[in-house]
Motif scaffolding. Structure first.
Motif, PDB file in Angstrom:
ATOM      1  N   PRO A  39     -14.487  28.793 -20.398  1.00 53.36           N
ATOM      2  CA  PRO A  39     -13.948  30.157 -20.483  1.00 53.36           C
ATOM      3  C   PRO A  39     -12.593  30.153 -21.191  1.00 53.36           C
ATOM      4  N   VAL A  40     -12.556  30.704 -22.383  1.00 51.41           N
ATOM      5  CA  VAL A  40     -11.357  30.658 -23.203  1.00 51.41           C
ATOM      6  C   VAL A  40     -10.241  31.482 -22.596  1.00 51.41           C
ATOM      7  N   ASP A  41     -10.574  32.588 -21.927  1.00 54.19           N
ATOM      8  CA  ASP A  41      -9.505  33.395 -21.338  1.00 54.19           C
ATOM      9  C   ASP A  41      -8.769  32.624 -20.242  1.00 54.19           C
ATOM     10  N   MET A  42      -9.465  31.756 -19.526  1.00 46.66           N
ATOM     11  CA  MET A  42      -8.789  30.942 -18.520  1.00 46.66           C
ATOM     12  C   MET A  42      -7.912  29.874 -19.171  1.00 46.66           C
ATOM     13  N   VAL A  43      -8.351  29.344 -20.305  1.00 46.74           N
ATOM     14  CA  VAL A  43      -7.528  28.372 -21.016  1.00 46.74           C
ATOM     15  C   VAL A  43      -6.250  29.045 -21.508  1.00 46.74           C
ATOM     16  N   PHE A  44      -6.369  30.256 -22.047  1.00 49.84           N
ATOM     17  CA  PHE A  44      -5.189  30.983 -22.499  1.00 49.84           C
ATOM     18  C   PHE A  44      -4.262  31.304 -21.327  1.00 49.84           C
ATOM     19  N   ARG A  45      -4.816  31.556 -20.158  1.00 52.82           N
ATOM     20  CA  ARG A  45      -4.005  31.915 -19.011  1.00 52.82           C
ATOM     21  C   ARG A  45      -3.326  30.707 -18.371  1.00 52.82           C
ATOM     22  N   PHE A  46      -4.063  29.621 -18.162  1.00 58.01           N
ATOM     23  CA  PHE A  46      -3.535  28.507 -17.384  1.00 58.01           C
ATOM     24  C   PHE A  46      -2.960  27.365 -18.225  1.00 58.01           C
ATOM     25  N   PHE A  47      -3.277  27.317 -19.501  1.00 60.74           N
ATOM     26  CA  PHE A  47      -2.759  26.256 -20.368  1.00 60.74           C
ATOM     27  C   PHE A  47      -2.102  26.876 -21.602  1.00 60.74           C
ATOM     28  N   PRO A  48      -0.959  27.525 -21.450  1.00 65.31           N
ATOM     29  CA  PRO A  48      -0.351  28.214 -22.599  1.00 65.31           C
ATOM     30  C   PRO A  48       0.156  27.258 -23.677  1.00 65.31           C
ATOM     31  N   ARG A  49       0.482  26.028 -23.325  1.00 64.18           N
ATOM     32  CA  ARG A  49       0.959  25.093 -24.345  1.00 64.18           C
ATOM     33  C   ARG A  49      -0.182  24.654 -25.260  1.00 64.18           C
ATOM     34  N   TRP A  50      -1.395  24.582 -24.729  1.00 66.78           N
ATOM     35  CA  TRP A  50      -2.543  24.211 -25.558  1.00 66.78           C
ATOM     36  C   TRP A  50      -2.887  25.311 -26.552  1.00 66.78           C
ATOM     37  N   THR A  51      -2.626  26.546 -26.175  1.00 66.62           N
ATOM     38  CA  THR A  51      -3.058  27.686 -26.983  1.00 66.62           C
ATOM     39  C   THR A  51      -1.902  28.352 -27.706  1.00 66.62           C
ATOM     40  N   ARG A  52      -0.807  27.647 -27.877  1.00 69.45           N
ATOM     41  CA  ARG A  52       0.338  28.234 -28.582  1.00 69.45           C
ATOM     42  C   ARG A  52      -0.047  28.548 -30.026  1.00 69.45           C
ATOM     43  N   ASP A  53      -0.704  27.622 -30.684  1.00 72.62           N
ATOM     44  CA  ASP A  53      -1.197  27.854 -32.041  1.00 72.62           C
ATOM     45  C   ASP A  53      -2.680  28.206 -31.933  1.00 72.62           C
ATOM     46  N   LYS A  54      -3.009  29.473 -32.106  1.00 76.85           N
ATOM     47  CA  LYS A  54      -4.375  29.967 -31.877  1.00 76.85           C
ATOM     48  C   LYS A  54      -5.366  29.383 -32.892  1.00 76.85           C
ATOM     49  N   VAL A  55      -4.939  29.249 -34.126  1.00 78.24           N
ATOM     50  CA  VAL A  55      -5.854  28.753 -35.156  1.00 78.24           C
ATOM     51  C   VAL A  55      -6.225  27.311 -34.870  1.00 78.24           C
ATOM     52  N   ARG A  56      -5.243  26.489 -34.554  1.00 80.67           N
ATOM     53  CA  ARG A  56      -5.515  25.085 -34.262  1.00 80.67           C
ATOM     54  C   ARG A  56      -6.357  24.952 -32.996  1.00 80.67           C
ATOM     55  N   PHE A  57      -6.050  25.778 -31.986  1.00 81.74           N
ATOM     56  CA  PHE A  57      -6.832  25.714 -30.752  1.00 81.74           C
ATOM     57  C   PHE A  57      -8.294  26.034 -31.018  1.00 81.74           C
ATOM     58  N   PHE A  58      -8.586  27.106 -31.761  1.00 85.28           N
ATOM     59  CA  PHE A  58      -9.979  27.470 -32.000  1.00 85.28           C
ATOM     60  C   PHE A  58     -10.668  26.489 -32.930  1.00 85.28           C
ATOM     61  N   TYR A  59      -9.933  25.870 -33.837  1.00 85.93           N
ATOM     62  CA  TYR A  59     -10.534  24.824 -34.659  1.00 85.93           C
ATOM     63  C   TYR A  59     -11.036  23.693 -33.774  1.00 85.93           C
ATOM     64  N   TRP A  60     -10.187  23.207 -32.890  1.00 77.91           N
ATOM     65  CA  TRP A  60     -10.594  22.114 -32.003  1.00 77.91           C
ATOM     66  C   TRP A  60     -11.621  22.573 -30.979  1.00 77.91           C
ATOM     67  N   TYR A  61     -11.529  23.812 -30.521  1.00 83.13           N
ATOM     68  CA  TYR A  61     -12.500  24.354 -29.565  1.00 83.13           C
ATOM     69  C   TYR A  61     -13.901  24.363 -30.176  1.00 83.13           C
TER      70      TYR A  61
END
Length: 124
Positions: A39-61
């Motif tokens: 669940p990406v919304d939980m990742v955005f909520r609980f791990f904000p350092r992982w999702t700071r750069d949205k483009v890089r996060f979705f590339y790796w996701y």
């Protein structure tokens, strides 16, 4: 003039009802009825350092999701070399009955005699 005004009002009321197309229910309620693998919304909520750069996060996701799906299909779901050995291929009851009836009448030997073998490699 009154007739023209009435026709324009009627057309406007019809256009107001048809102006907004409705989306299919499966599309509008997809987020409430389905649960993704991660669940990406939980990742955005609980791990904000992982999702700071949205483009890089979705590339790796997407890359990790693809590799996990491909690994599941090829590593767990895909059984290699199944059904490649025709010596132990299961024969149906209809096949066995037809073969025995041909053997009783003598047609099986005739069919095997006239069968073309030069298309296949000769095993000796």
């Amino acid at each position: 003039m009154a007739l023209l005004r009435a026709a324009a009002a009627r057309a406007a009321s019809r256009m107001a009802n048809c102006a907004v197309p409705k989306l299919p229910q499966s599309l509008t309620q997809a987020s409430s009825h389905s649960m993704p693998y991660l669940p990406v919304d939980m990742v955005f909520r609980f791990f904000p350092r992982w999702t700071r750069d949205k483009v890089r996060f979705f590339y790796w996701y997407y890359l990790v999701s693809f590799l996990l799906g491909f690994g599941f299909l090829m590593g767990y779901s895909h059984t290699p070399y199944v059904g490649d050995n025709y010596d132990h291929f299961p024969e149906s009851p209809l096949y066995k009955w037809t073969k025995s009836s041909l053997d009783k009448t003598g047609q099986l030997e005739e069919n095997l005699r006239v069968k073309v073998h030069h298309f296949y490699p000769q095993t000796e």
